[in-house]
Design an enzyme around this catalytic site. Structure first.
Site, PDB file in Angstrom:
ATOM      1  N   HIS A  45       0.983  -1.151   0.014  1.00  0.00           N
ATOM      2  CA  HIS A  45      -0.625   0.055  -0.084  1.00  0.00           C
ATOM      3  C   HIS A  45       0.858   1.373  -0.192  1.00  0.00           C
ATOM      4  O   HIS A  45      -0.006   2.098  -0.732  1.00  0.00           O
ATOM      5  CB  HIS A  45      -0.815   0.186   1.022  1.00  0.00           C
ATOM      6  N   HIS A  91     -10.789   2.172  -1.109  1.00  0.00           N
ATOM      7  CA  HIS A  91     -10.924   1.773   0.923  1.00  0.00           C
ATOM      8  C   HIS A  91     -11.926   0.390   0.764  1.00  0.00           C
ATOM      9  O   HIS A  91     -12.347  -0.067   1.013  1.00  0.00           O
ATOM     10  CB  HIS A  91     -11.459   2.693   1.762  1.00  0.00           C
TER      11      HIS A  91
END
Lengths: 276, 791
Positions: free
Chosen positions: B60, B111
């Site tokens: 990430h 998300h």
């Protein structure tokens, strides 16, 4: 009165989110707007000619929407200023605040109304769309209705999760009707007051969209007039022929129906408040 | 516990033992990576250091699998780019108003994992995070958009899928509406492949005067004078601890409990006080007024450790941070939690020491954060230093001391790619299905029906800038400077990505996402000016999944370059921001359909030239742009009518597609058309039907379409193929001018019918009615389609 600056305070609480566009519309209606933070000295408020409580989620809608803001010092001043006949407009969350202060419907500051969770067809929660409302007041009555013709119908957006006017006592609404406190009701584009969703977007009793206090200087209004104050803001499918597109920028910049609430406010102030 | 103690990763421990030790500590890195940390430090790391490197080296934060591919292919520069994808958001030139240059700030994220385990919180913090990314560039946030992918609400996880879909929509409105940011664009798809991994993409747009941009780095002046690091916002708590590691691994039911704690908790109320022209803007205005250079960054993935190291490292500085000076929600939190928790609603500032009291006063006194927002506030937590070292102290002891460029530099992996041959089936040859029945199947399907039940929850009107909203046009259009500057410049925003194309051919999946987002912007009359991408794929350690990713990136890159910006010398529509989301795969190894999702922002000099997609007048002519091709793979027609995928995905004829878009922009700019709709899912017949739909009123128009020339295709394929294109509604008196303007630009167009006063849609093929249906019937089914998903 003509020629002097009309000063309007736009109240800003933590969580308010419509203060700047509301201020812009007030300015466009020929008044000056001061975004007034909740923790400024509340005594400063007495110097203003009128007040607008804009939309948003003051204090996170804790307890009930508008409940916490209504207990702040500036709201106590607002109650005093209302008594002097100064115009006060509460839009959406601002309407919730006014009801929580007891200013609307205004029986000795008792809390007689509330704005309950919407009743809709489908998933509950927030509902944002355009609706139509009809002016219910008589000519020149109501500080924010003066420029509307009797029974005039206008398009206006609603955006709330708790917008259903309900009353504690069954006869409160009857009294309000008798006193002429019913400001605006949801209706179809042709002015028919139907209870069905989405004509009535939240299930409010009497299709009530805007309620006045007894004196007609305080209006609790659930829809957002500042979002329909210019033609550019009005959805194209509410205009039968798509004029906006064909008439260009000049048409887009013309004042729309929402502006009349603020022009009425100015008119009311210029005529002089009944009590000084 | 002594926090300076080190963890014995080097030397004696075996891989298996080290792996067990790391897992026990909830650290996701591999034993080899842990040893690499020890190598960098020249000693065993502390617990805090291990957590920090674990985060910084997660997929990430470090893009360790994707960075090389992104760098190699994506065009990120053009003459309108002010800031490419290097900080929290990209920035492009917008317009001049009253002698001042304005810029647009644009960011895009996903998300996904958090929304799968806690949909409301996951989606809400998605909106919260992307809004911070744009805000921290000094911008006023003017819009968000959301692209959602859910599982099959009648499939194997029906109940859970419905719970997720409803929760995600609730999370988005609860956050965005309370904050006061309009939601003006988005799309929603449902497919079994998202059963175990929903996708929640969020896009955010802001506007900023070009001379008031704030950078996410410590200013150069910090070499000459003392700079403080100030943390503002919510008191740090344990929420979101391990969030980025969680986002960088496969979803696993047994781990769900740990993963729940990795989801952050949102507070739009506090965010409203920070942004939306309140507290943060007060700091910026004061700094610019006094000519004080400052840096600002949001705290997102990786929390304080990530944001503080990146803001300092980007300016070429180091940092000393006292973790015990961070305002926290409870006493005695472990230092690694303070450093790495992903508590929401926080920013970090780097400001000169003498400016610090003003900053503290703004948050703590003027806006009364500590009292009004449960202990939120501003705290001086440390300072920058010239030594390029990242040093964290806790109660006077050093718990982290590492070269700052190693902390932020990340690591790289070369991943293997292996092509997949897609095996699909085509419908049996034979009789043509009934057109009316097919149209109903497509329009009433979950993926074809109205999105009103979703977007009616989103506040489109707040800020008073909306010109065209979802349901009225292909892209959201707003007039962001009209209220403040009386400037008529308009902005259009769209976000797209059809997963059914990517499954058949990931290259065309990427390319089509770009083309579709551009077409939506063009159809409103705006010129595409910048793109963002969020690349959602499976496990990059699996060569087939990685191949899908690389092909998707190449498709996006080619489309952005070859469909270059109108009015420039072949400058690409630059990709100015983006995000990669891997590991969208369940423990059973079921990956999502490759889902590159692309957002496009367009500009127009006069918003009143924008058009919606609803027809506006009987007698107006319908003009089609975009030659139909028989490429039905992944089409709604194949899926809904034949229940097959097909084998040939939609392609793009670069040269013609570009001319088509540029030609349509010119027709709309000249004011020759009264409505325009792009041809996409469901083909041109669906586009035509949608031009008659409004959720706000009963149908008042209809249309008659004449198909004399089906361009060599069977009628059904002509009507339902999803080759890109446009339908324009043009008043009779403008038709000749529009057609010749198009033809001068090398754009063929076809007059295919006209708007009528009867609310019926009639399609004639060589004078035989192949469709004649009441619009009310279509509108009803289309409007209620999402009820199947309990939306």
């Amino acid at each position: 009165m003509k020629g002097r600056q009309i000063r309007i305070a736009v109240l800003q609480f933590p969580g308010t989110n419509c203060e700047y566009e509301t201020a812009a519309v007030i300015e466009a209606a020929g008044m000056t707007a001061d975004v007034f933070r909740w923790n400024r000295r509340s005594s400063e408020l007495a110097g203003f000619d009128g007040f607008v409580i804009p939309g948003g989620f003051s204090y996170q809608d804790r307890i009930r929407a508008g409940a916490v803001a209504s207990k702040k010092a500036i709201c106590a001043v607002l109650v005093e200023e209302a008594g002097k006949g100064k115009p006060i407009l509460g839009i959406c969350n601002g309407a919730q605040v006014l009801v929580e202060t007891g200013l609307v419907p205004g029986n000795e500051s008792r809390i007689d109304m509330a704005l309950a969770h919407n009743k809709v067809i489908g998933k509950s929660g927030y509902h944002c769309d355009w609706a139509f409302i009809r002016n219910e007041t008589q000519e020149k009555v109501g500080a924010f209705s003066r420029l509307f013709a009797p029974n005039e119908v206008i398009p206006i957006p609603v955006a709330h999760a708790e917008g259903r006017f309900v009353t504690k006592n069954a006869n409160t609404l009857d009294t309000m009707v008798r006193n002429g406190q019913i400001g605006f009701r949801y209706c179809t584009s042709t002015g028919e007051v139907l209870e069905v969703f989405p004509v009535n977007p939240n299930g409010a009793q009497l299709n009530l969209a805007g309620a006045y206090n007894r004196a007609g200087n305080v209006l609790a209004l659930m829809p957002h007039p500042e979002r329909g104050a210019w033609n550019r803001q009005i959805p194209i499918d509410l205009e039968r022929k798509g004029q906006r597109r064909l008439q260009g920028l000049e048409y887009s910049r013309m004042q729309g129906p929402g502006m009349k609430f603020f022009l009425s406010m100015r008119d009311y102030i210029l005529e002089g408040s009944p009590v000084q | 516990m002594k926090y300076t103690e080190t963890i014995p990763v080097s030397g004696q421990t075996s891989d298996a033992e080290l792996q067990a030790l790391l897992r026990k500590m909830n650290i996701g890195m591999s034993p080899a990576e842990a040893r690499k940390v020890a190598g960098i430090l020249g000693r065993d790391p502390t617990r805090v250091e291990l957590f920090i490197f674990d985060i910084e080296w997660s997929e990430h934060c470090s893009y360790k699998s994707s960075r090389a591919t992104l760098k190699k292919y994506l065009p990120t520069d053009a003459s309108n780019v002010i800031l490419g994808p290097s900080e929290d958001a990209g920035i492009i030139k917008f317009t001049t108003a009253n002698g001042r240059e304005y810029a647009l700030v644009f960011a895009h994220e996903s998300h996904n994992h958090p929304s799968q385990v806690l949909p409301i919180e996951g989606a809400a913090t998605g909106i919260g995070g992307i809004v911070r990314d744009v805000d921290c560039m000094g911008a006023h946030v003017i819009a968000v958009a959301d692209a959602l992918r859910f599982g099959n609400p009648s499939g194997k996880n029906a109940a859970r899928t419905r719970w997720i879909a409803n929760g995600v929509v609730d999370g988005i409105w609860q956050y965005g509406n309370a904050l006061g940011v309009p939601n003006l664009a988005g799309d929603v798809y449902f497919d079994d492949s998202f059963d175990d991994n929903c996708l929640v993409n969020v896009v955010c747009l802001g506007v900023v005067p070009a001379d008031r941009i704030i950078r996410s780095r410590v200013p150069r002046q910090a070499a000459e004078e003392d700079y403080d690091l100030i943390l503002i916002g919510k008191p740090t708590d344990g929420s979101g601890f391990g969030g980025v590691t969680f986002a960088s691994e496969i979803m696993n039911d047994e781990e769900k409990e740990r993963q729940l704690g990795a989801v952050q908790v949102h507070d739009p109320f506090l965010k409203n006080i920070l942004i939306t022209r309140k507290a943060n803007k007060m700091v910026w205005d004061l700094a610019f007024e006094r000519g004080i250079p400052i840096g600002m960054k949001d705290l997102g993935g990786g929390g304080l450790a990530c944001a503080s190291s990146e803001i300092c490292s980007a300016g070429g500085f180091g940092a000393v941070i006292h973790l015990d000076r961070v305002h926290t929600s409870m006493p005695d939190m472990p230092p690694e939690v303070i450093a790495c928790s992903e508590t929401q609603e926080r920013f970090i500032f780097a400001v000169p020491k003498e400016f610090t009291p003003d900053v503290l006063r703004i948050y703590n006194d003027i806006w009364e954060l500590p009292g009004e927002a449960n202990g939120a506030g501003a705290s001086v937590i440390g300072r920058t230093m010239k030594d390029p070292v990242f040093q964290l102290l806790y109660h006077g002891e050093t718990v982290c001391e590492a070269p700052i460029e190693e902390v932020t530099g990340g690591i790289r992996y070369e991943r293997q790619a292996e092509p997949i041959e897609f095996k699909g089936t085509n419908p049996p040859a034979g009789e043509m299905p009934d057109i009316a029945g097919s149209l109903e199947k497509v329009l009433f399907s979950l993926n074809g029906c109205s999105r009103y039940p979703v977007y009616r929850h989103y506040d489109t009107e707040v800020q008073g800038m909306a010109v065209l909203r979802p349901g009225e046009s292909d892209a959201g259009v707003m007039a962001p400077l009209e209220l403040t500057e009386q400037c008529p410049a308009g902005v259009a925003l769209s976000v797209d990505g059809n997963p059914f194309i990517g499954e058949i051919d990931p290259y065309w999946g990427g390319a089509a996402a770009v083309a579709e987002s551009m077409r939506n912007v063009v159809a409103c009359g705006a010129v595409p000016r910048a793109l963002t991408d969020c690349l959602c794929y499976g496990n990059p350690e699996k060569p087939k999944a990685f191949w899908q990713f690389v092909r998707g990136v190449r498709g996006i890159a080619d489309a952005a370059s070859r469909l270059w910006q109108f009015g420039t010398n072949k400058e690409p529509v630059p990709i100015v921001s983006g995000n990669v989301s891997f590991y969208n795969e369940s423990a059973l190894g079921l990956a999502i359909k490759p889902s590159p999702i692309v957002a496009c922002v367009g500009t127009m000099s006069d918003y009143s030239t924008a058009v919606g997609h609803m027809v506006t007048g009987a007698g107006h002519q319908l003009l089609m742009v975009g030659r139909r091709r028989d490429e039905m793979g992944g089409s709604a027609y194949f899926r809904e009518v034949f229940r097959v995928t097909g084998t040939q995905a939609v392609t793009i004829d670069w040269e013609q597609e570009r001319k088509d878009m540029h030609g349509v922009v010119q027709v709309l700019r000249k004011g020759l058309a009264t409505a325009c709709h792009d041809i996409a899912d469901g083909g041109c017949i669906t586009a035509l039907a949608e031009m008659l739909f409004s959720h706000r009123r009963a149908p008042i128009f209809g249309m008659t379409v004449r198909l004399d020339d089906t361009q060599g295709l069977p009628v059904d394929r002509f009507l339902f193929t999803e080759t890109g294109g446009f339908i324009l509604e043009i008043p009779e008196e403008n038709v000749a001018a529009a057609m010749s303007l198009l033809s001068d630009n090398g754009v063929p167009s076809w007059r295919i019918g006209e708007v009528t006063e009867q609310s019926r849609i009639v399609i004639k093929h060589k004078n035989i009615n192949i469709l004649d249906i009441d619009i009310k019937v279509l509108l009803y089914g289309w409007f209620h389609g999402l009820e199947e998903a309990s939306l």
